[in-house]
Design a protein around this motif. Structure first.
Motif, PDB file in Angstrom:
ATOM      1  N   ILE A  89      31.089  10.911 133.578  1.00 47.48           N
ATOM      2  CA  ILE A  89      31.874  12.101 133.892  1.00 47.48           C
ATOM      3  C   ILE A  89      33.335  11.720 134.025  1.00 47.48           C
ATOM      4  CG2 ILE A  89      32.480  13.359 135.966  1.00 47.48           C
ATOM      5  CD1 ILE A  89      29.801  14.448 136.143  1.00 47.48           C
ATOM      6  N   GLN A  90      34.186  12.504 133.421  1.00 49.98           N
ATOM      7  CA  GLN A  90      35.608  12.223 133.554  1.00 49.98           C
ATOM      8  C   GLN A  90      36.220  13.165 134.561  1.00 49.98           C
ATOM      9  OE1 GLN A  90      35.969  11.677 128.896  1.00 49.98           O
ATOM     10  NE2 GLN A  90      37.826  11.082 129.969  1.00 49.98           N
ATOM     11  N   TYR A  91      37.069  12.593 135.349  1.00 50.32           N
ATOM     12  CA  TYR A  91      37.574  13.318 136.492  1.00 50.32           C
ATOM     13  C   TYR A  91      39.095  13.277 136.455  1.00 50.32           C
ATOM     14  CZ  TYR A  91      37.404  14.860 141.362  1.00 50.32           C
ATOM     15  OH  TYR A  91      37.501  15.571 142.514  1.00 50.32           O
ATOM     16  N   ARG A 143      45.056  12.639 137.739  1.00 45.77           N
ATOM     17  CA  ARG A 143      46.502  12.757 137.845  1.00 45.77           C
ATOM     18  C   ARG A 143      46.907  13.479 139.113  1.00 45.77           C
ATOM     19  NH1 ARG A 143      44.856  13.849 132.834  1.00 45.77           N
ATOM     20  NH2 ARG A 143      45.569  12.496 131.182  1.00 45.77           N
ATOM     21  N   ARG A 144      46.116  14.448 139.439  1.00 49.60           N
ATOM     22  CA  ARG A 144      46.470  15.344 140.527  1.00 49.60           C
ATOM     23  C   ARG A 144      46.515  14.617 141.870  1.00 49.60           C
ATOM     24  NH1 ARG A 144      42.342  18.213 142.936  1.00 49.60           N
ATOM     25  NH2 ARG A 144      41.066  17.541 141.204  1.00 49.60           N
ATOM     26  N   GLU A 187      32.964  11.720 147.187  1.00 52.67           N
ATOM     27  CA  GLU A 187      32.148  12.885 147.522  1.00 52.67           C
ATOM     28  C   GLU A 187      30.984  13.074 146.556  1.00 52.67           C
ATOM     29  OE1 GLU A 187      34.122  16.559 147.895  1.00 52.67           O
ATOM     30  OE2 GLU A 187      34.849  16.146 149.924  1.00 52.67           O
ATOM     31  N   ALA A 196      28.772  15.545 148.551  1.00 53.40           N
ATOM     32  CA  ALA A 196      28.946  16.790 147.797  1.00 53.40           C
ATOM     33  C   ALA A 196      27.603  17.429 147.456  1.00 53.40           C
ATOM     34  CB  ALA A 196      29.741  16.522 146.522  1.00 53.40           C
ATOM     35  N   LEU A 210      32.340  23.160 141.202  1.00 49.52           N
ATOM     36  CA  LEU A 210      32.582  22.354 140.013  1.00 49.52           C
ATOM     37  C   LEU A 210      32.845  23.251 138.806  1.00 49.52           C
ATOM     38  CD1 LEU A 210      32.143  19.679 141.239  1.00 49.52           C
ATOM     39  CD2 LEU A 210      30.011  19.427 139.957  1.00 49.52           C
ATOM     40  N   VAL A 213      45.819  17.028 125.893  1.00 49.54           N
ATOM     41  CA  VAL A 213      45.927  16.345 127.180  1.00 49.54           C
ATOM     42  C   VAL A 213      46.732  17.182 128.155  1.00 49.54           C
ATOM     43  CG1 VAL A 213      46.852  14.336 128.365  1.00 49.54           C
ATOM     44  CG2 VAL A 213      45.681  14.068 126.171  1.00 49.54           C
ATOM     45  N   GLU A 220      45.440  18.757 131.722  1.00 53.73           N
ATOM     46  CA  GLU A 220      46.165  18.419 132.935  1.00 53.73           C
ATOM     47  C   GLU A 220      46.540  19.688 133.691  1.00 53.73           C
ATOM     48  OE1 GLU A 220      49.826  15.337 133.452  1.00 53.73           O
ATOM     49  OE2 GLU A 220      48.800  15.411 131.529  1.00 53.73           O
ATOM     50  N   ASP A 238      43.557  21.507 135.088  1.00 54.92           N
ATOM     51  CA  ASP A 238      43.081  20.798 136.268  1.00 54.92           C
ATOM     52  C   ASP A 238      43.914  21.193 137.485  1.00 54.92           C
ATOM     53  OD1 ASP A 238      41.642  19.027 137.793  1.00 54.92           O
ATOM     54  OD2 ASP A 238      42.962  17.342 137.347  1.00 54.92           O
ATOM     55  N   SER A 264      42.383  23.303 140.668  1.00 53.06           N
ATOM     56  CA  SER A 264      42.316  22.684 141.992  1.00 53.06           C
ATOM     57  C   SER A 264      43.125  23.500 142.994  1.00 53.06           C
ATOM     58  CB  SER A 264      42.810  21.243 141.932  1.00 53.06           C
ATOM     59  OG  SER A 264      44.203  21.217 141.730  1.00 53.06           O
ATOM     60  N   THR A 313      36.885  22.059 141.415  1.00 58.42           N
ATOM     61  CA  THR A 313      36.957  20.684 140.970  1.00 58.42           C
ATOM     62  C   THR A 313      36.622  20.625 139.496  1.00 58.42           C
ATOM     63  OG1 THR A 313      36.267  19.859 143.136  1.00 58.42           O
ATOM     64  CG2 THR A 313      36.030  18.369 141.266  1.00 58.42           C
ATOM     65  N   MET A 314      37.586  20.287 138.710  1.00 59.69           N
ATOM     66  CA  MET A 314      37.353  20.249 137.274  1.00 59.69           C
ATOM     67  C   MET A 314      36.802  18.899 136.853  1.00 59.69           C
ATOM     68  SD  MET A 314      39.995  20.922 134.130  1.00 59.69           S
ATOM     69  CE  MET A 314      40.137  19.371 133.260  1.00 59.69           C
ATOM     70  N   ILE A 315      35.793  18.968 136.034  1.00 55.15           N
ATOM     71  CA  ILE A 315      35.144  17.749 135.585  1.00 55.15           C
ATOM     72  C   ILE A 315      34.928  17.813 134.090  1.00 55.15           C
ATOM     73  CG2 ILE A 315      32.784  16.911 135.450  1.00 55.15           C
ATOM     74  CD1 ILE A 315      32.729  16.494 138.310  1.00 55.15           C
ATOM     75  N   GLN A 316      35.249  16.734 133.423  1.00 53.73           N
ATOM     76  CA  GLN A 316      35.004  16.703 131.991  1.00 53.73           C
ATOM     77  C   GLN A 316      33.741  15.920 131.717  1.00 53.73           C
ATOM     78  OE1 GLN A 316      39.601  16.027 131.177  1.00 53.73           O
ATOM     79  NE2 GLN A 316      38.425  16.373 129.321  1.00 53.73           N
TER      80      GLN A 316
END
Lengths: 341, 341
Positions: free
Chosen positions: A100-102, A105-106, A118, B55, B67, B82, B86, B89, B93, B98-101
């Motif tokens: 999973i990519q998270y 940056r934030r 978490e 979580a 999510l 990208v 960004e 995301d 948030s 919570t954004m997940i790729q």
DNA sequence: TTGTAGGCGTTATCAT
DNA sequence: ATGATAACGCCTACAA
């Protein structure tokens, strides 16, 4: 409208069996034999209800999530990075993990670490630069077995396992090639941008090493990605042939293909000949490299071996418990020779 | 070595309070007043133990995960994609998600849908092409409130909300500009690659529309990303000036900057003048666009407004329950005029 | 071969 | 203001 999602209990009722039987069938547990007829009934019920197990509940019960968290690195995303992620995803899923990519940056520092923790992933692959001692502690105490730093070798390699490109080797390979093709001086470009600078320094160190070994003049040029900044640095390569001296051929390793393109554009604008006056080597072998005129000589990174090794190591660490710090120098590279040298 | 992760009960014991109090403090629940001293003790205990909530357990209890799942789209990852991720995301948030790729390449169809559903996300942003009716059903019945298709408008827009770029508008903008700069014919390049083809067709449709409205000859060229394939298509622009006819200026919208670079390289190799014989417009405004000679005119996509709108809409759908299908045409664009036209 | 029951960590309801 | 307790969905040891 949409009722609550069906649970395994719903499936059990629908199939006229117990909840346990449903679980047995879905995880086809060994040591438990289920009659083919029961199994069929369960599977049919699953299908009819559109049942999907609840990952959170399973994690809670079993104590592990199978998640591998990969914070999006803030290096420029090219075909290379995408290819790596793809390959890594494939390898990890082959081993039963869910990658999973998270968004990294934030959040920074501790906040990021807590957010990752978490989810109770089994492993975290984080940019080495983002790992502070504290955040690693948080991750560790949240039960994450493997914390692997990606990127530049730094202090963190004493705390976590790290995977890095052999940046120095890349610079050295480029430098060797430039000398072999007749360059009499060597220059390494180091990007001024934050995310790139560290890698640039390592690659430059490789160039310097070769220059020193061969007794060739070496220069490091820190460069912002702009034509103006580049044009301001051109004097160093201005041939002194007003006096009739033989021209010196200068060799430049431009960090990557994009910087190489920048350099080549500015060189051409100012009447330099490539590779006559200045020979240029890029890195990444982007599609654009082969479209430049002259076509760009570049260092290509191998995308296959690295992720496989990484996934393998990760699995070993996870299964084997604490396995100390390892340093993984990954990804071999090869020079793609074209016309710019 | 590493004991099991601390739970909220551990924190409670450490702070000498009850588990409920810990929960109150951490989620600072309104309607419950905690003495400042108790609160301090709890927070200190949290810190000392490195406690991070689980979580999965929270999801189980509360019924929602917060999510947002974004399967990695298989379009080429450039600075644009990208930037969008960004920005998205950040917006999500801000709204508490919570954004997940999630690696989408590996699994297809139902298998993918089930894998996504396991995580019980509150929303899924999936490439529209990957959404089959079945898989949407699975997602829906797993309690996912918002299923949003990204990409090309297709059948799926009747089932889920969709977010798409105004591809046709992009093509039209490019075409208008080409005509304004004196092109007498219009050509749209459509990439032969799978992931790009659909978008290419839409952009081409925009070019065709303008051509029809202005009574200008229009040609669509399906093109693989190779110099050979490109060279084979050059005849159509060969000026017929052996007979002394006035040269016709041809206008080409090259789909994106990379195809534009490909085209310009091959044109130059074959003695065409840009923009004299052929005017070229790209799309994306990559760094390379401004490094080409002549500098490439291109269509730049706005990265800010889209994600904000999307996040907003997503939030409304999630909060407001089933909100029907909406079609979102996102992202404005603007032409960046340079020398290639 | 199948069913029963307990508990994972959290939040929320209800007492105190 | 704070504490005890139940329940979320799943897995699994144990009982039948």
């Amino acid at each position: 409208m949409s009722a609550k999602p069906p649970t395994s209990l719903d499936v059990a009722r629908e199939a006229g069996v117990s909840q346990a039987t449903v679980s047995y069938v879905l995880n086809d547990r060994q040591g438990v034999r289920i009659s083919d007829e029961t199994r069929a009934r369960v599977l049919e019920a699953v299908d009819r209800l559109g049942y999907v197990p609840h990952a959170g509940a399973r994690t809670l019960r079993t104590g592990h999530s199978g998640l591998v968290l990969v914070p999006l690195v803030d290096v420029p995303y090219g075909p290379l990075a995408v290819g790596l992620m793809e390959e890594l995803d494939r390898e990890l899923s082959r081993l039963g993990y869910t990658m999973i990519q998270y968004g990294a940056r934030r959040l920074k520092g501790m906040a990021a670490a807590r957010a990752w923790a978490e989810l109770r992933p089994v492993a975290v692959l984080a940019p080495a630069g983002r790992l502070t001692r504290q955040s690693v502690d948080v991750l560790r105490s949240a039960g994450i077995k493997a914390v692997i730093g990606i990127g530049v070798v730094g202090w963190s390699s004493e705390i976590v396992s790290t995977m890095t490109l052999d940046h120095e080797g890349i610079g050295a390979t480029a430098a060797e090639h430039l000398l072999a093709r007749g360059s009499r001086t060597l220059t390494a470009i180091v990007p001024a941008e934050d995310g790139l600078r560290d890698m640039g320094l390592l690659r430059a160190a490789g160039v310097r090493r070769v220059a020193a070994a061969r007794g060739v003049p070496y220069t490091r040029v820190d460069l912002a990605f702009s034509e103006a900044a580049t044009a301001a640095r051109l004097d160093m390569w201005r041939a002194v042939d007003t006096t009739g001296h033989a021209r010196t051929k200068h060799g430049v390793f431009a960090y990557n293909d994009e910087y190489a393109m920048l350099l080549m554009a500015v060189l051409a604008d100012n009447g330099f000949s490539v590779p006559g006056d200045v020979a240029v080597v890029g890195c990444d072998d982007l599609p654009l490299a082969n479209l430049l005129r002259p076509r760009l000589t570049t260092v290509r990174l191998d995308v296959t071996t690295g992720p496989a090794m990484l996934a393998q190591t990760l699995d070993e660490i996870v299964r084997g418990g604490a396995a100390g710090q390892r340093r993984l120098a990954l990804w071999s590279h090869a020079l793609v020779e074209r016309d710019s040298t």
